[in-house]
Write an enzyme that holds these catalytic residues in place. Sequence first.
Site, PDB file in Angstrom:
ATOM      1  N   CYS A   1      48.750  41.901  37.154  1.00 30.60           N
ATOM      2  CA  CYS A   1      48.621  41.776  38.719  1.00 30.60           C
ATOM      3  C   CYS A   1      49.611  42.621  39.172  1.00 30.60           C
ATOM      4  O   CYS A   1      50.504  42.998  38.758  1.00 30.60           O
ATOM      5  CB  CYS A   1      49.040  40.275  38.875  1.00 30.60           C
ATOM      6  SG  CYS A   1      49.364  39.682  40.574  1.00 30.60           S
TER       7      CYS A   1
ATOM      8  N   HIS B   1      40.835  35.244  40.441  1.00 34.31           N
ATOM      9  CA  HIS B   1      42.267  35.710  40.155  1.00 34.31           C
ATOM     10  C   HIS B   1      42.914  35.842  41.769  1.00 34.31           C
ATOM     11  O   HIS B   1      43.947  35.317  42.087  1.00 34.31           O
ATOM     12  CB  HIS B   1      42.225  36.960  39.682  1.00 34.31           C
ATOM     13  CG  HIS B   1      43.589  37.903  39.775  1.00 34.31           C
ATOM     14  ND1 HIS B   1      44.324  37.891  38.531  1.00 34.31           N
ATOM     15  CD2 HIS B   1      44.335  38.174  40.596  1.00 34.31           C
ATOM     16  CE1 HIS B   1      45.393  38.581  38.733  1.00 34.31           C
ATOM     17  NE2 HIS B   1      45.485  38.553  39.928  1.00 34.31           N
ATOM     18  N   GLU B   2      41.930  36.258  42.696  1.00 35.12           N
ATOM     19  CA  GLU B   2      42.503  36.364  44.125  1.00 35.12           C
ATOM     20  C   GLU B   2      42.481  35.027  44.578  1.00 35.12           C
ATOM     21  O   GLU B   2      43.312  34.771  45.676  1.00 35.12           O
ATOM     22  CB  GLU B   2      41.361  37.432  44.667  1.00 35.12           C
ATOM     23  CG  GLU B   2      41.318  38.915  44.137  1.00 35.12           C
ATOM     24  CD  GLU B   2      42.510  39.402  43.826  1.00 35.12           C
ATOM     25  OE1 GLU B   2      43.659  39.280  44.612  1.00 35.12           O
ATOM     26  OE2 GLU B   2      42.454  40.260  42.962  1.00 35.12           O
TER      27      GLU B   2
ATOM     28  N   HIS C   1      45.650  33.527  44.383  1.00 36.07           N
ATOM     29  CA  HIS C   1      46.843  34.073  45.076  1.00 36.07           C
ATOM     30  C   HIS C   1      46.826  33.287  46.382  1.00 36.07           C
ATOM     31  O   HIS C   1      47.828  32.714  46.761  1.00 36.07           O
ATOM     32  CB  HIS C   1      46.465  35.313  45.294  1.00 36.07           C
ATOM     33  CG  HIS C   1      46.737  36.371  44.256  1.00 36.07           C
ATOM     34  ND1 HIS C   1      48.277  36.274  43.743  1.00 36.07           N
ATOM     35  CD2 HIS C   1      46.423  37.335  43.397  1.00 36.07           C
ATOM     36  CE1 HIS C   1      48.542  37.189  42.716  1.00 36.07           C
ATOM     37  NE2 HIS C   1      47.182  37.819  42.543  1.00 36.07           N
TER      38      HIS C   1
HETATM   39  C1  SB7 Z   1      42.604  41.458  35.920  1.00 39.62           C
HETATM   40  C2  SB7 Z   1      42.971  42.278  37.054  1.00 39.62           C
HETATM   41  C3  SB7 Z   1      42.878  41.643  38.408  1.00 39.62           C
HETATM   42  C4  SB7 Z   1      41.855  40.433  38.369  1.00 39.62           C
HETATM   43  C5  SB7 Z   1      41.481  39.883  37.235  1.00 39.62           C
HETATM   44  C6  SB7 Z   1      41.717  40.277  36.210  1.00 39.62           C
HETATM   45  C7  SB7 Z   1      43.320  42.211  39.802  1.00 39.62           C
HETATM   46  C8  SB7 Z   1      44.691  42.631  39.631  1.00 39.62           C
HETATM   47  C9  SB7 Z   1      45.240  43.176  40.880  1.00 39.62           C
HETATM   48  N1  SB7 Z   1      45.620  42.033  41.552  1.00 39.62           N
HETATM   49  O1  SB7 Z   1      46.941  41.638  41.341  1.00 39.62           O
HETATM   50  C10 SB7 Z   1      45.408  41.244  42.568  1.00 39.62           C
HETATM   51  O2  SB7 Z   1      45.501  40.147  42.934  1.00 39.62           O
HETATM   52 NI    NI Z   2      47.038  39.489  41.287  1.00 38.55          NI
END
Ligand code: SB7
Ligand code: NI
Length: 188
Positions: A110, A153-154, A157
């Site tokens: 992240c 993942h987003e 957040h």
């Molecule tokens: C690995 C990395 C991400 C998503 C899923 C698996 C994005 C990393 C960048 N971020 O921190 C976005 O929030």
């Molecule tokens: Ni992230």
Amino acid sequence: MITMDQIIREGHPTLRKKAEELQFPLTEEEKKTAAEMLVFLKNSQNPETAEKYGLRAGIGIAANQIDVPKRMFALHIVDEGTEPLSMTIVNPKIVSHSAQKSYLPGGEGCLSVDRDVPGFVPRYSKITVKGFTPDGEPIKKRLKGLQAIAFQHELDHLNGVMFYDHIDPDEPFRKYPDAEPLKTDEEK
Ligand code: SB7
Ligand code: NI
């Protein structure tokens, strides 16, 4: 232009708060933020601009990671062997998902976390999502693979959830009965 200086890091309270829905039409400032998030991702994946501005490569960024507590995020996932995904989505939601889960064998990272947190993060393998473009046009998509994982993942957040909240603290690499490792392009 967004650089690493604007990205807030774990410990900042905004990352743990639920972000607010946006109202349409977006303000000019909100539209600018939406566009800038996507530019950041493109810059971060371009070796020259990443080097020049000291950017960590990212495939996604949520508005609250730049301390804007609103429900929008950008994804820029190209060269994955699937159709490229490059968008900012506003008021995103998952309307349905597979029972099957998958996880990245190398774990997740992240932009707001300056350390390695090892472990599997199980996510739905396939999702159907809805939301809006910054101009208010409806979006509906089916996502799988890395795109589905990144979307979740987003979305996390925006709900104040960090990827490591999903990692089993006692056994970070435990095998989940309903989850399989995401296959790389070669293995498909
Ligand atoms: C690995 C990395 C991400 C998503 C899923 C698996 C994005 C990393 C960048 N971020 O921190 C976005 O929030
Ligand atoms: Ni992230």
